[in-house]
Design a protein around this motif. Structure first.
Motif, PDB file in Angstrom:
ATOM      1  N   THR A   1       0.814  -1.215   0.000  1.00  0.00           N
ATOM      2  CA  THR A   1       0.000   0.000   0.000  1.00  0.00           C
ATOM      3  C   THR A   1       0.848   1.265   0.000  1.00  0.00           C
ATOM      4  O   THR A   1       0.562   2.212  -0.751  1.00  0.00           O
ATOM      5  CB  THR A   1      -0.931   0.022   1.230  1.00  0.00           C
ATOM      6  N   TYR A   2       1.901   1.293   0.800  1.00  0.00           N
ATOM      7  CA  TYR A   2       2.598   2.550   1.050  1.00  0.00           C
ATOM      8  C   TYR A   2       4.000   2.653   0.461  1.00  0.00           C
ATOM      9  O   TYR A   2       4.579   3.737   0.457  1.00  0.00           O
ATOM     10  CB  TYR A   2       2.664   2.799   2.557  1.00  0.00           C
ATOM     11  N   LEU A   3       4.567   1.551  -0.028  1.00  0.00           N
ATOM     12  CA  LEU A   3       5.923   1.603  -0.583  1.00  0.00           C
ATOM     13  C   LEU A   3       6.024   0.872  -1.907  1.00  0.00           C
ATOM     14  O   LEU A   3       6.351   1.467  -2.935  1.00  0.00           O
ATOM     15  CB  LEU A   3       6.921   1.014   0.422  1.00  0.00           C
ATOM     16  N   PHE A   4       5.740  -0.410  -1.925  1.00  0.00           N
ATOM     17  CA  PHE A   4       5.883  -1.201  -3.141  1.00  0.00           C
ATOM     18  C   PHE A   4       4.953  -0.713  -4.247  1.00  0.00           C
ATOM     19  O   PHE A   4       5.371  -0.565  -5.398  1.00  0.00           O
ATOM     20  CB  PHE A   4       5.609  -2.677  -2.866  1.00  0.00           C
ATOM     21  N   GLY A   5       3.702  -0.495  -3.919  1.00  0.00           N
ATOM     22  CA  GLY A   5       2.744  -0.036  -4.922  1.00  0.00           C
ATOM     23  C   GLY A   5       3.191   1.237  -5.604  1.00  0.00           C
ATOM     24  O   GLY A   5       3.299   1.296  -6.844  1.00  0.00           O
ATOM     25  N   PRO A   6       3.466   2.298  -4.846  1.00  0.00           N
ATOM     26  CA  PRO A   6       3.918   3.541  -5.477  1.00  0.00           C
ATOM     27  C   PRO A   6       5.189   3.393  -6.298  1.00  0.00           C
ATOM     28  O   PRO A   6       5.350   4.058  -7.324  1.00  0.00           O
ATOM     29  CB  PRO A   6       4.135   4.475  -4.277  1.00  0.00           C
ATOM     30  N   LEU A   7       6.116   2.522  -5.862  1.00  0.00           N
ATOM     31  CA  LEU A   7       7.377   2.342  -6.595  1.00  0.00           C
ATOM     32  C   LEU A   7       7.245   1.384  -7.777  1.00  0.00           C
ATOM     33  O   LEU A   7       8.215   1.163  -8.503  1.00  0.00           O
ATOM     34  CB  LEU A   7       8.466   1.815  -5.651  1.00  0.00           C
ATOM     35  N   GLY A   8       6.068   0.811  -7.970  1.00  0.00           N
ATOM     36  CA  GLY A   8       5.863  -0.120  -9.083  1.00  0.00           C
ATOM     37  C   GLY A   8       6.413  -1.507  -8.825  1.00  0.00           C
ATOM     38  O   GLY A   8       6.674  -2.267  -9.767  1.00  0.00           O
ATOM     39  N   ILE A   9       6.583  -1.851  -7.560  1.00  0.00           N
ATOM     40  CA  ILE A   9       7.073  -3.192  -7.201  1.00  0.00           C
ATOM     41  C   ILE A   9       5.868  -4.112  -7.056  1.00  0.00           C
ATOM     42  O   ILE A   9       5.157  -4.072  -6.055  1.00  0.00           O
ATOM     43  CB  ILE A   9       7.882  -3.160  -5.886  1.00  0.00           C
ATOM     44  N   ASN A  10       5.616  -4.910  -8.066  1.00  0.00           N
ATOM     45  CA  ASN A  10       4.441  -5.791  -8.039  1.00  0.00           C
ATOM     46  C   ASN A  10       4.789  -7.262  -8.182  1.00  0.00           C
ATOM     47  O   ASN A  10       3.907  -8.112  -8.226  1.00  0.00           O
ATOM     48  CB  ASN A  10       3.441  -5.381  -9.135  1.00  0.00           C
ATOM     49  N   ASP A  11       6.064  -7.558  -8.247  1.00  0.00           N
ATOM     50  CA  ASP A  11       6.517  -8.950  -8.340  1.00  0.00           C
ATOM     51  C   ASP A  11       7.629  -9.140  -7.322  1.00  0.00           C
ATOM     52  O   ASP A  11       8.757  -8.689  -7.534  1.00  0.00           O
ATOM     53  CB  ASP A  11       7.016  -9.245  -9.755  1.00  0.00           C
ATOM     54  N   PHE A  12       7.310  -9.770  -6.209  1.00  0.00           N
ATOM     55  CA  PHE A  12       8.306  -9.936  -5.156  1.00  0.00           C
ATOM     56  C   PHE A  12       7.973 -11.170  -4.330  1.00  0.00           C
ATOM     57  O   PHE A  12       6.857 -11.684  -4.357  1.00  0.00           O
ATOM     58  CB  PHE A  12       8.352  -8.707  -4.237  1.00  0.00           C
ATOM     59  N   LEU A  13       8.960 -11.642  -3.604  1.00  0.00           N
ATOM     60  CA  LEU A  13       8.789 -12.705  -2.609  1.00  0.00           C
ATOM     61  C   LEU A  13       9.386 -12.213  -1.307  1.00  0.00           C
ATOM     62  O   LEU A  13      10.388 -11.483  -1.305  1.00  0.00           O
ATOM     63  CB  LEU A  13       9.484 -14.000  -3.050  1.00  0.00           C
ATOM     64  N   TRP A  14       8.788 -12.620  -0.169  1.00  0.00           N
ATOM     65  CA  TRP A  14       9.319 -12.214   1.127  1.00  0.00           C
ATOM     66  C   TRP A  14       9.104 -13.372   2.098  1.00  0.00           C
ATOM     67  O   TRP A  14       7.978 -13.768   2.366  1.00  0.00           O
ATOM     68  CB  TRP A  14       8.620 -10.957   1.628  1.00  0.00           C
ATOM     69  N   GLU A  15      10.180 -13.918   2.610  1.00  0.00           N
ATOM     70  CA  GLU A  15      10.118 -15.070   3.508  1.00  0.00           C
ATOM     71  C   GLU A  15       9.527 -14.697   4.867  1.00  0.00           C
ATOM     72  O   GLU A  15       9.456 -13.507   5.221  1.00  0.00           O
ATOM     73  CB  GLU A  15      11.518 -15.665   3.682  1.00  0.00           C
ATOM     74  N   GLN A  16       9.122 -15.728   5.630  1.00  0.00           N
ATOM     75  CA  GLN A  16       8.505 -15.519   6.935  1.00  0.00           C
ATOM     76  C   GLN A  16       9.177 -16.386   7.993  1.00  0.00           C
ATOM     77  O   GLN A  16       9.770 -17.424   7.676  1.00  0.00           O
ATOM     78  CB  GLN A  16       7.012 -15.868   6.876  1.00  0.00           C
ATOM     79  N   ASP A  17       9.050 -15.964   9.258  1.00  0.00           N
ATOM     80  CA  ASP A  17       9.556 -16.786  10.358  1.00  0.00           C
ATOM     81  C   ASP A  17       8.477 -17.787  10.778  1.00  0.00           C
ATOM     82  O   ASP A  17       7.383 -17.806  10.198  1.00  0.00           O
ATOM     83  CB  ASP A  17      10.024 -15.890  11.525  1.00  0.00           C
ATOM     84  N   PRO A  18       8.741 -18.668  11.750  1.00  0.00           N
ATOM     85  CA  PRO A  18       7.743 -19.690  12.128  1.00  0.00           C
ATOM     86  C   PRO A  18       6.408 -19.115  12.606  1.00  0.00           C
ATOM     87  O   PRO A  18       5.388 -19.804  12.566  1.00  0.00           O
ATOM     88  CB  PRO A  18       8.444 -20.461  13.255  1.00  0.00           C
ATOM     89  N   GLN A  19       6.404 -17.853  13.062  1.00  0.00           N
ATOM     90  CA  GLN A  19       5.164 -17.222  13.510  1.00  0.00           C
ATOM     91  C   GLN A  19       4.427 -16.507  12.367  1.00  0.00           C
ATOM     92  O   GLN A  19       3.396 -15.877  12.592  1.00  0.00           O
ATOM     93  CB  GLN A  19       5.447 -16.221  14.642  1.00  0.00           C
ATOM     94  N   GLY A  20       4.976 -16.604  11.158  1.00  0.00           N
ATOM     95  CA  GLY A  20       4.337 -15.959  10.016  1.00  0.00           C
ATOM     96  C   GLY A  20       4.679 -14.489   9.860  1.00  0.00           C
ATOM     97  O   GLY A  20       4.054 -13.786   9.058  1.00  0.00           O
ATOM     98  N   ILE A  21       5.681 -14.017  10.611  1.00  0.00           N
ATOM     99  CA  ILE A  21       6.120 -12.627  10.488  1.00  0.00           C
ATOM    100  C   ILE A  21       7.200 -12.560   9.412  1.00  0.00           C
ATOM    101  O   ILE A  21       8.154 -13.342   9.425  1.00  0.00           O
ATOM    102  CB  ILE A  21       6.671 -12.110  11.825  1.00  0.00           C
ATOM    103  N   HIS A  22       7.073 -11.622   8.491  1.00  0.00           N
ATOM    104  CA  HIS A  22       8.059 -11.522   7.418  1.00  0.00           C
ATOM    105  C   HIS A  22       9.431 -11.164   7.982  1.00  0.00           C
ATOM    106  O   HIS A  22       9.549 -10.400   8.941  1.00  0.00           O
ATOM    107  CB  HIS A  22       7.602 -10.494   6.385  1.00  0.00           C
ATOM    108  N   THR A  23      10.447 -11.749   7.389  1.00  0.00           N
ATOM    109  CA  THR A  23      11.801 -11.621   7.906  1.00  0.00           C
ATOM    110  C   THR A  23      12.306 -10.191   7.766  1.00  0.00           C
ATOM    111  O   THR A  23      12.271  -9.606   6.689  1.00  0.00           O
ATOM    112  CB  THR A  23      12.736 -12.586   7.162  1.00  0.00           C
ATOM    113  N   GLY A  24      12.801  -9.642   8.870  1.00  0.00           N
ATOM    114  CA  GLY A  24      13.251  -8.260   8.856  1.00  0.00           C
ATOM    115  C   GLY A  24      14.666  -8.081   8.367  1.00  0.00           C
ATOM    116  O   GLY A  24      15.026  -7.018   7.863  1.00  0.00           O
TER     117      GLY A  24
END
Length: 307
Positions: free
Chosen positions: A166-189
């Motif tokens: 909503t606030y970063l990827f969309g405006p920058l035109g980033i629409n194809d990405f992958l982001w891994e998660q930890d065991p609790q389902g939180i995306h890796t920082g």
């Protein structure tokens, strides 16, 4: 600017990509293969700088706690350690990797690999023994990044990718990405984001323009500038300083400073360099095995002298 010298130095290295943007133009573009231009790939610890941007956006929106907030207000403290330094750790300490934990990022005890094998990464990071008072020393620590990721989920009430779209990827035109998660389902920082080279370039341009993108202020100029200012000196083998999940350094010629820059850095040759005084962004990516990779000093040795 000597593009012919840069090309002669960079092309034989067979990097995955090298992009140079200067004064509102893409002036150099090299890919190992044409399809690389359109493919996503892991950016490793450059992910940290994207997390920093999202935290700045959440701060602008009044969602994220102020930087000097103690993290104990949001993350449970280990009962047996209530009396030690960790009670004084703030969000700012996490952003500048100066929380004070004893931590070895790769190999050895209290390390990043051990965290990724644990069932709860935030708890693992919080429970590591303390080595220094918070704010005294920078110790590279992806556990700090995961705690920040956890805090961002708490603050926004949703997934990091939803907030980013909503606030970063969309405006920058980033629409194809992958982001891994930890065991609790939180995306890796601290790692785990996959993007295209042009996405890294546009992210660097956002900071070159002090948080502005196409007449829209995605990050307030104050935070965009403050978050990349040197906050704490780093120790060997690093050089320069560390900011809010960005590195800072200077390029010197004949022993004299030539220009300052800040940069995102990821394992295996992923870099986003931003040089405000030259209105320049340089992106380098690679994906080869360690034995086949060029040295990590491609930018200061082969590109910076000709900018």
């Amino acid at each position: 600017m000597n593009l012919s010298r840069i090309s002669a130095a960079v092309v034989p290295l067979h990097l995955r990509s090298c992009l140079i943007y200067r004064q509102e133009k893409l002036i150099f573009e090299h890919y190992r293969h044409e399809q690389v231009k359109h493919e996503t790939a892991k950016i490793n610890s450059c992910t940290k700088s994207f997390l920093s941007a999202l935290i700045c956006i959440a701060l602008d929106q009044g969602l994220f706690p102020p930087p000097d907030t103690r993290i104990g207000e949001y993350v449970p403290m280990p009962d047996k350690e209530r009396g030690d330094w960790r009670k004084d750790i703030t969000i700012r300490h996490l952003l500048t990797m100066s929380g004070g934990w004893r931590w070895k990022e790769f190999g050895g005890i209290n390390s990043f690999p051990q965290m990724t094998r644990s069932q709860d990464w935030v708890t693992f990071a919080m429970e590591q023994p303390m080595a220094n008072p918070p704010g005294k020393m920078m110790e590279y620590n992806s556990g700090s990044s995961q705690i920040l990721s956890h805090l961002l989920v708490q603050a926004t009430g949703g997934s990091i990718t939803s907030f980013a779209e909503t606030y970063l990827f969309g405006p920058l035109g980033i629409n194809d990405f992958l982001w891994e998660q930890d065991p609790q389902g939180i995306h890796t920082g601290g790692f785990g984001l996959s993007l295209r080279p042009v996405d890294l370039l546009n992210f660097g341009r956002l900071y070159l323009q002090q948080g502005q993108w196409e007449n829209r202020q995605l990050i307030s100029s104050g935070l965009a500038v403050h978050s990349v200012q040197p906050a704490i000196r780093v120790t060997d083998p690093w050089s320069g300083s560390y900011a809010w999940h960005w590195w800072c350094d200077s390029f010197e010629e004949d022993g004299k400073p030539s220009f300052d820059y800040f940069y995102a850095r990821g394992y295996g040759g992923q870099f986003i360099y931003v040089i405000p005084s030259l209105e320049t962004v340089v992106v380098l990516t690679d994906d080869r095995r360690k034995r086949e990779r060029p040295p990590v000093d491609v930018f200061p040795r082969l590109i910076a002298p000709y900018l």
